[in-house]
Design a protein around this motif. Structure first.
Motif, PDB file in Angstrom:
ATOM      1  N   HIS A 195      -2.584   1.299  11.956  1.00  0.00           N
ATOM      2  CA  HIS A 195      -2.872   1.526  10.537  1.00  0.00           C
ATOM      3  C   HIS A 195      -1.668   1.067   9.728  1.00  0.00           C
ATOM      4  O   HIS A 195      -0.525   1.347  10.105  1.00  0.00           O
ATOM      5  CB  HIS A 195      -3.133   3.013  10.269  1.00  0.00           C
ATOM      6  CG  HIS A 195      -4.292   3.551  11.035  1.00  0.00           C
ATOM      7  ND1 HIS A 195      -5.587   3.477  10.578  1.00  0.00           N
ATOM      8  CD2 HIS A 195      -4.358   4.160  12.238  1.00  0.00           C
ATOM      9  CE1 HIS A 195      -6.398   4.007  11.465  1.00  0.00           C
ATOM     10  NE2 HIS A 195      -5.677   4.439  12.485  1.00  0.00           N
ATOM     11  N   TYR A 196      -1.911   0.375   8.624  1.00  0.00           N
ATOM     12  CA  TYR A 196      -0.835  -0.117   7.765  1.00  0.00           C
ATOM     13  C   TYR A 196      -1.223   0.097   6.309  1.00  0.00           C
ATOM     14  O   TYR A 196      -2.402   0.249   5.973  1.00  0.00           O
ATOM     15  CB  TYR A 196      -0.553  -1.599   8.038  1.00  0.00           C
ATOM     16  CG  TYR A 196      -1.733  -2.484   7.754  1.00  0.00           C
ATOM     17  CD1 TYR A 196      -1.912  -3.063   6.496  1.00  0.00           C
ATOM     18  CD2 TYR A 196      -2.701  -2.718   8.734  1.00  0.00           C
ATOM     19  CE1 TYR A 196      -3.022  -3.850   6.221  1.00  0.00           C
ATOM     20  CE2 TYR A 196      -3.812  -3.507   8.463  1.00  0.00           C
ATOM     21  CZ  TYR A 196      -3.962  -4.065   7.208  1.00  0.00           C
ATOM     22  OH  TYR A 196      -5.059  -4.831   6.927  1.00  0.00           O
ATOM     23  N   LEU A 197      -0.208   0.102   5.441  1.00  0.00           N
ATOM     24  CA  LEU A 197      -0.466   0.327   4.024  1.00  0.00           C
ATOM     25  C   LEU A 197      -0.959  -0.933   3.327  1.00  0.00           C
ATOM     26  O   LEU A 197      -0.535  -2.045   3.646  1.00  0.00           O
ATOM     27  CB  LEU A 197       0.793   0.830   3.318  1.00  0.00           C
ATOM     28  CG  LEU A 197       1.282   2.229   3.689  1.00  0.00           C
ATOM     29  CD1 LEU A 197       2.525   2.583   2.870  1.00  0.00           C
ATOM     30  CD2 LEU A 197       0.198   3.276   3.499  1.00  0.00           C
ATOM     31  N   GLU A 198      -1.835  -0.718   2.356  1.00  0.00           N
ATOM     32  CA  GLU A 198      -2.306  -1.778   1.477  1.00  0.00           C
ATOM     33  C   GLU A 198      -2.315  -1.219   0.061  1.00  0.00           C
ATOM     34  O   GLU A 198      -2.675  -0.065  -0.164  1.00  0.00           O
ATOM     35  CB  GLU A 198      -3.715  -2.216   1.874  1.00  0.00           C
ATOM     36  CG  GLU A 198      -4.245  -3.355   1.030  1.00  0.00           C
ATOM     37  CD  GLU A 198      -5.599  -3.868   1.508  1.00  0.00           C
ATOM     38  OE1 GLU A 198      -6.170  -4.708   0.795  1.00  0.00           O
ATOM     39  OE2 GLU A 198      -6.088  -3.427   2.572  1.00  0.00           O
ATOM     40  N   SER A 199      -1.872  -2.053  -0.881  1.00  0.00           N
ATOM     41  CA  SER A 199      -1.843  -1.624  -2.279  1.00  0.00           C
ATOM     42  C   SER A 199      -2.377  -2.747  -3.151  1.00  0.00           C
ATOM     43  O   SER A 199      -2.794  -3.790  -2.646  1.00  0.00           O
ATOM     44  CB  SER A 199      -0.407  -1.276  -2.696  1.00  0.00           C
ATOM     45  OG  SER A 199       0.369  -2.463  -2.774  1.00  0.00           O
TER      46      SER A 199
ATOM     47  N   ALA B 160      -2.008   3.827  -3.577  1.00  0.00           N
ATOM     48  CA  ALA B 160      -2.233   3.441  -4.974  1.00  0.00           C
ATOM     49  C   ALA B 160      -0.962   3.128  -5.754  1.00  0.00           C
ATOM     50  O   ALA B 160      -0.996   2.342  -6.691  1.00  0.00           O
ATOM     51  CB  ALA B 160      -3.009   4.543  -5.693  1.00  0.00           C
ATOM     52  N   ASN B 161       0.156   3.720  -5.381  1.00  0.00           N
ATOM     53  CA  ASN B 161       1.370   3.556  -6.181  1.00  0.00           C
ATOM     54  C   ASN B 161       2.219   2.387  -5.690  1.00  0.00           C
ATOM     55  O   ASN B 161       3.050   2.538  -4.784  1.00  0.00           O
ATOM     56  CB  ASN B 161       2.183   4.855  -6.171  1.00  0.00           C
ATOM     57  CG  ASN B 161       3.286   4.836  -7.206  1.00  0.00           C
ATOM     58  OD1 ASN B 161       3.541   3.814  -7.842  1.00  0.00           O
ATOM     59  ND2 ASN B 161       3.939   5.959  -7.389  1.00  0.00           N
ATOM     60  N   ASP B 162       2.034   1.228  -6.313  1.00  0.00           N
ATOM     61  CA  ASP B 162       2.778   0.023  -5.934  1.00  0.00           C
ATOM     62  C   ASP B 162       4.287   0.194  -6.061  1.00  0.00           C
ATOM     63  O   ASP B 162       5.048  -0.410  -5.305  1.00  0.00           O
ATOM     64  CB  ASP B 162       2.338  -1.155  -6.812  1.00  0.00           C
ATOM     65  CG  ASP B 162       1.561  -2.189  -6.024  1.00  0.00           C
ATOM     66  OD1 ASP B 162       1.557  -2.128  -4.779  1.00  0.00           O
ATOM     67  OD2 ASP B 162       0.955  -3.069  -6.661  1.00  0.00           O
TER      68      ASP B 162
END
Length: 191
Positions: free
Chosen positions: A125-129, A176-178
């Motif tokens: 799992h990895y972050l996406e924004s 959500a918070n870039d």
């Protein structure tokens, strides 16, 4: 495979070419070394934290973490080299990773990755924004990923993190918070 335990690694082994080859993890962001800021955020979620670096070992050790280097056989293969070293060192079922040059990252992002891994522990799992994917903010099953990455590095023509994740099986986790994912690549970004 089950989610049993979690360790974490700060990835600080890069060449920092856009930063005049200064060791980014040791550069100060708001008067604190960036690697320390990332390590503190990881500590709030993981059982243990270590740093992957390929130079300035004493300075990194002084931050209070164990420091490991890339395996010489794999150096020069980009972030995947550091990832392999971290997976080889980890003594937990899962490993959480974060690059040293994202000093605004917070533990809430890591908690979200951990929650995704608890639901699907066999997947990366990895972050996406809104700004795109962030594959070096990730959680990985250690044993299976180490085995697959070792094979991938023997066969690959390109050492691309996303290509490896796709081959292994991955899922993005929306953050959500870039601003939390600010990647410091130039001296002017060191506020």
């Amino acid at each position: 495979m089950a989610f049993i335990s979690l360790s974490a690694a700060v990835l600080a082994g890069g060449n920092a070419e856009r930063m005049s080859r200064q060791d980014k993890g040791l550069l100060l962001f708001r008067n604190t070394p960036m690697a320390l800021l990332v390590g503190r955020a990881l500590q709030q979620v993981a059982d243990s934290v270590f740093i992957n670096a390929n130079r300035n070992f004493d300075a990194y050790t002084a931050l209070g973490y164990e420091v490991i280097a890339d395996d010489l056989a794999y150096q020069g293969k980009g972030p995947l080299s550091g990832l392999l070293a971290c997976l080889a060192f980890a003594k937990t079922s899962h490993l959480l990773i974060s690059p040293c040059d994202t000093p605004c990252i917070n533990s809430a992002a890591f908690v979200k990755l951990k929650q995704a891994s608890l639901l699907s522990p066999e997947t990366i799992h990895y972050l996406e924004s809104g700004s795109g994917t962030h594959p070096l903010h990730a959680i990985l099953p250690v044993e299976q990923t180490y085995s697959a990455l070792s094979q991938f590095l023997k066969e690959a023509q390109r050492y691309n993190v996303s290509a490896f994740y796709e081959k292994f099986g991955c899922q993005s986790v929306i953050w959500a918070n870039d601003a939390d994912l600010l990647n410091v690549n130039t001296p002017r970004e060191l506020v």
